[in-house]
Scaffold this motif. Structure first.
Motif, PDB file in Angstrom:
ATOM      1  N   TYR A  88     -27.192 -38.204  -3.912  1.00 39.68           N
ATOM      2  CA  TYR A  88     -26.519 -36.932  -4.155  1.00 39.68           C
ATOM      3  C   TYR A  88     -26.838 -36.416  -5.552  1.00 39.68           C
ATOM      4  N   ARG A  89     -26.881 -37.336  -6.524  1.00 41.50           N
ATOM      5  CA  ARG A  89     -27.233 -36.935  -7.895  1.00 41.50           C
ATOM      6  C   ARG A  89     -28.618 -36.296  -7.931  1.00 41.50           C
ATOM      7  N   THR A  90     -29.586 -36.880  -7.207  1.00 39.68           N
ATOM      8  CA  THR A  90     -30.946 -36.340  -7.199  1.00 39.68           C
ATOM      9  C   THR A  90     -30.966 -34.922  -6.625  1.00 39.68           C
ATOM     10  N   GLY A  91     -30.251 -34.713  -5.507  1.00 37.81           N
ATOM     11  CA  GLY A  91     -30.178 -33.377  -4.922  1.00 37.81           C
ATOM     12  C   GLY A  91     -29.535 -32.376  -5.865  1.00 37.81           C
ATOM     13  N   LEU A  92     -28.478 -32.840  -6.542  1.00 39.32           N
ATOM     14  CA  LEU A  92     -27.790 -31.981  -7.502  1.00 39.32           C
ATOM     15  C   LEU A  92     -28.705 -31.617  -8.660  1.00 39.32           C
ATOM     16  N   GLN A  93     -29.493 -32.586  -9.119  1.00 45.13           N
ATOM     17  CA  GLN A  93     -30.381 -32.320 -10.247  1.00 45.13           C
ATOM     18  C   GLN A  93     -31.522 -31.373  -9.856  1.00 45.13           C
ATOM     19  N   ILE A  94     -31.986 -31.481  -8.622  1.00 42.90           N
ATOM     20  CA  ILE A  94     -33.023 -30.550  -8.156  1.00 42.90           C
ATOM     21  C   ILE A  94     -32.490 -29.121  -8.187  1.00 42.90           C
TER      22      ILE A  94
END
Length: 468
Positions: A88-94
């Motif tokens: 989820y963090r990766t998606g948020l950072q994208i």
């Protein structure tokens, strides 16, 4: 008030100190509009001033609604798409990374085409894209749609803050921008109510749908807000000097030097020797601000849900009260910034927030979590008032949009893209967000020290007294 300025002044009766002596064609065109005339002089506060402030405040409210809704429903999104925290963090950072482009793109356009129309356009885009996010069938589609929403919305508050700074009297600039910024808190509170009712009963998709109705604000902005007199006069000056140079007519050295800089608006200008000190100060303030907010903005609902055992309904109710208390912190910070100076507004709120945040982190008592949580929101949200004021006023009009875009784009990358790697790494290694949250008061104290030592004092100064 004198009508003589660095632009070489004298002009309309009761004109502000930045009014040029020669009224250009663009200014003459805008002066036919009553709303423009209402803010072009140095007279009393008019309904048009209030319309501008309300429009900017509503835009901040939507920004708060957007960010907090997604923070509050993050546990539900993680569950719905069967994600891990790092995924989820990766998606948020994208999505944040794409949104950073909007932070630069909209203010960059504003230096070329004006503040008002672009403010209306990006608010409308944000509102119309929210239902697209709600209908996302997969997490990949969700990330793409969320990225487009962030791109559309991220220019709104810098455009609105510039428009307020360039139309309201200098003596009120700090408190008006801070009170506008405080509307973010009401948006956050409304997000808490929406999530507590809609998400808790019908799911996160319904909650995300609600802000889509806000597209009507674009009509309000377009109808009631005039263009910035500072921007209009800068365009006329560029045209006048540029025409004279092309014709070989005499041009003062002041105008010539100004034109050579104003005619090449871009990132490079932000790092030229005459602007670089302001850029460093603004970057320090903006990067500290985003690192301080990044952990809370992204992970507080998950922290309360997993480590404190709060339900969606309870932490949503907490956000309602948290946002309301934060409004008064922002109001006080703005008043302090105008009455006693920008540094005082910063330091008082930063230190108050740091003390109560530490107490909140170390308690497991349910009542004290509420008391300390609301207490730290006062300073934690309050310092954003002077922060937004400083970045809106510190740069010259010729690159105010570009400079704000560059500064906040870098700050968002540092605080919302890079820093979350550290917070998630701390959570993964310790099994708790406690240590990550303890980094926040450290940042706040360090920021207070830096502000006191390095931030210049602009209270009560006209924008062209600060930088031309």
């Amino acid at each position: 008030m004198s009508t003589t300025t660095a632009d070489g002044a004298g002009g309309f009766p009761n004109a502000p100190s930045f009014q040029p002596a020669i009224v250009g064609p663009l200014e003459r065109k805008h002066m036919q509009n009553a709303n423009y005339r209402a803010v072009a002089g140095d007279g009393p506060i008019t309904p048009t001033h209030k319309h501008i402030a309300v429009a900017n405040g509503l835009g901040w409210g939507f920004d708060g609604m957007d960010g907090v809704i997604f923070a509050l429903v993050s546990p539900l999104i993680i569950k719905d798409f069967n994600l891990t925290v790092p995924e989820y963090r990766t998606g948020l950072q994208i999505s944040l990374f794409v949104g950073i482009a909007g932070l630069y793109f909209w203010p960059w356009l504003a230096d070329r085409y004006g503040r008002r129309t672009l403010l209306a356009i990006n608010i409308a885009l944000f509102s119309l894209l929210m239902p697209v996010v709600a209908l996302s069938p997969t997490f990949a589609v969700f990330v793409i749609a969320r990225s487009l929403v962030g791109f559309a919305l991220n220019g709104e508050w810098s455009l609105g803050s510039m428009l307020v700074a360039e139309t309201w009297p200098a003596r009120l600039r700090g408190r008006v921008i801070s009170i506008n910024r405080a509307a973010w808190c009401f948006g956050a509170s409304l997000a808490g109510a929406i999530t507590g009712i809609a998400a808790a009963n019908w799911g996160w998709r319904t909650a995300v749908m609600v802000p889509g109705v806000i597209a009507l604000l674009a009509i309000y902005v377009r109808a009631t807000c005039p263009e910035s007199p500072y921007w209009v006069r800068a365009q006329d000056r560029r045209t006048r000097v540029g025409t004279a140079l092309r014709k070989g007519e005499p041009v003062s050295e002041v105008d010539r030097a100004w034109f050579l800089k104003a005619d090449r608006v871009g990132i490079r200008q932000v790092f030229m020797p005459d602007v670089l000190p302001s850029t460093f100060v603004a970057l320090f303030v903006a990067c500290c601000s985003t690192c301080i907010f990044g952990t809370v903005g992204a992970w507080m609902p998950l922290y309360l849900a997993r480590e404190k055992g709060w339900s969606t309904a309870e932490y949503s109710a907490f956000y309602v009260s948290w946002g309301i208390v934060g409004f008064f912190g922002l109001w006080l910070a703005g008043w302090l910034a105008d009455r006693f100076g920008r540094r005082v507004g910063f330091v008082v709120t930063l230190l108050e927030g740091a003390v109560f945040l530490v107490a909140w982190i170390y308690t497991d008592n349910h009542l004290l979590l509420w008391i300390f949580g609301l207490a730290w929101s006062f300073g934690f949200l309050g310092f954003w008032g002077p922060s937004t004021v400083l970045t809106a006023e510190i740069f010259p009009t010729r690159i105010r949009g570009v400079a704000n875009g560059v500064v906040w784009a870098i700050a968002y990358f540092v605080g919302f893209v890079l820093w979350p790697f550290a917070t998630v790494a701390l959570q993964q290694s310790t099994g708790s967000f406690k240590l990550a949250f303890l980094c926040i008061p450290v940042f706040m104290v360090l920021m207070a020290i830096g502000v006191w030592l390095w931030v210049p004092e602009h209270a009560g100064k006209e924008l062209n007294e600060i930088s031309v």
